[in-house]
Design a protein around this motif. Structure first.
Motif, short mmCIF file in Angstrom:
data_model
loop_
_atom_site.label_atom_id
_atom_site.label_comp_id
_atom_site.label_asym_id
_atom_site.label_seq_id
_atom_site.Cartn_x
_atom_site.Cartn_y
_atom_site.Cartn_z
N ALA A 1 0.83 -1.21 0.00
CA ALA A 1 0.00 0.00 0.00
C ALA A 1 0.86 1.26 0.00
O ALA A 1 0.42 2.32 -0.44
N SER A 2 2.11 1.12 0.48
CA SER A 2 3.04 2.26 0.49
C SER A 2 3.95 2.27 -0.73
O SER A 2 4.86 3.09 -0.81
N GLY A 3 3.71 1.36 -1.68
CA GLY A 3 4.49 1.34 -2.91
C GLY A 3 5.93 0.90 -2.74
O GLY A 3 6.80 1.27 -3.53
N LEU A 4 6.20 0.06 -1.75
CA LEU A 4 7.58 -0.32 -1.45
C LEU A 4 8.10 -1.45 -2.32
O LEU A 4 9.24 -1.89 -2.16
N ARG B 1 12.06 -3.33 2.73
CA ARG B 1 11.89 -1.89 2.90
C ARG B 1 10.96 -1.58 4.07
O ARG B 1 11.22 -0.66 4.85
N ALA B 2 9.89 -2.34 4.19
CA ALA B 2 8.95 -2.11 5.29
C ALA B 2 9.58 -2.45 6.64
O ALA B 2 9.19 -1.89 7.66
N GLY B 3 10.56 -3.37 6.63
CA GLY B 3 11.21 -3.77 7.86
C GLY B 3 12.48 -3.00 8.18
O GLY B 3 13.17 -3.32 9.15
N GLY B 4 12.80 -1.99 7.37
CA GLY B 4 14.00 -1.21 7.63
C GLY B 4 15.28 -1.96 7.36
O GLY B 4 16.32 -1.68 7.97
N GLU C 1 11.69 5.79 -5.13
CA GLU C 1 12.19 5.99 -3.78
C GLU C 1 11.15 5.49 -2.77
O GLU C 1 9.95 5.77 -2.93
N PRO C 2 11.58 4.77 -1.75
CA PRO C 2 10.62 4.20 -0.79
C PRO C 2 10.12 5.24 0.21
O PRO C 2 10.39 5.16 1.41
N THR C 3 9.40 6.24 -0.28
CA THR C 3 8.96 7.33 0.60
C THR C 3 7.96 6.87 1.65
O THR C 3 7.81 7.51 2.69
N GLY C 4 7.26 5.76 1.37
CA GLY C 4 6.29 5.27 2.35
C GLY C 4 6.87 4.35 3.39
O GLY C 4 6.14 3.84 4.25
N ALA C 5 8.19 4.14 3.36
CA ALA C 5 8.82 3.18 4.26
C ALA C 5 8.64 3.52 5.74
O ALA C 5 8.35 2.62 6.54
N PRO C 6 8.80 4.78 6.16
CA PRO C 6 8.66 5.07 7.60
C PRO C 6 7.29 4.68 8.15
O PRO C 6 7.18 4.15 9.26
#
Length: 219
Positions: free
Chosen positions: A104-107, A195-198, A113-118
């Protein structure tokens, strides 16, 4: 060989392994399609239902084989098969949750760029802290970082790495070295999870002329 299927030394067919891989690939493709549209509550309800019903079904169908494997590993005890299957349910439903927030954050887009990662990372870490408690062995990582040294982690292949690794990465910089997949859906899902997990990730095609190229990136 037997009817085109290979057997290991114990006489068991590779057909079961092939079937498992196909089922997992089908599950992953379905998860990538539907996860972004699932409310968190629906995933929670699925988790609760599967923890009871699929676990009981799995014990009935897979119990003897699981107990045999646990005995071989010296880890058999009453309830081991049921707990293993319960953890498997958590693993897959947590995977749905992570994919939901990551996609949903486009990761999963390698070119963006993973702008939705945070935002996704907050959800993943919150889930991880509800699932896992890190023990005192984390001091090994902290000591290595304090001495400006790196650490190679070679964990057992166990459940809950989808949440466990992001939780470790929240305390120490972590790069995950993944096997490159020829399947695009698999690559998208892996990238989205990392990306979602940092997590920093290395998942490149191998180079026959330079087999050390990928490990060199970890230096």
């Amino acid at each position: 060989m037997n009817d085109g299927l290979t057997f290991d030394a114990g006489g068991r067919s590779d057909a079961a392994r092939t079937l498992r891989r196909r089922l997992l690939r089908g599950f992953l493709r379905a998860a990538v399609r539907i996860a972004p549209h699932l409310p968190d509550g629906a995933i929670g309800a699925l988790r609760a239902w599967a923890s009871v019903n699929l676990t009981s079904l799995g014990v009935g169908v897979l119990g003897p084989e699981l107990r045999r494997r646990f005995r071989q590993a010296g880890a058999d005890h009453p309830g081991a098969a049921r707990e293993f299957l319960r953890q498997a349910v958590l693993h897959y439903t947590d995977g749905l949750f992570i994919l939901k927030h990551a996609l949903a954050s486009g990761l999963d887009d390698e070119t963006a760029e993973p702008t939705g990662a945070p935002r996704a990372l907050c959800e993943v870490i919150d889930l991880a802290r509800r699932r896992i408690r890190l023990d005192d062995s984390m001091r090994i990582l902290h000591d290595a970082i304090a001495r400006r040294r790196g650490v190679l982690l070679a964990p057992v292949h166990a459940c809950q790495f989808l949440t466990g690794l992001p939780l470790i990465a929240a305390e120490a910089p972590l790069t995950v070295y993944l096997r490159y997949s020829q399947d695009e859906t698999d690559r998208r899902a892996k990238l989205a999870w990392c990306r979602a997990g940092g997590l920093d990730v290395i998942a490149e095609r191998s180079r026959p002329g330079d087999p050390a190229a990928r490990p060199a990136r970890m230096a």
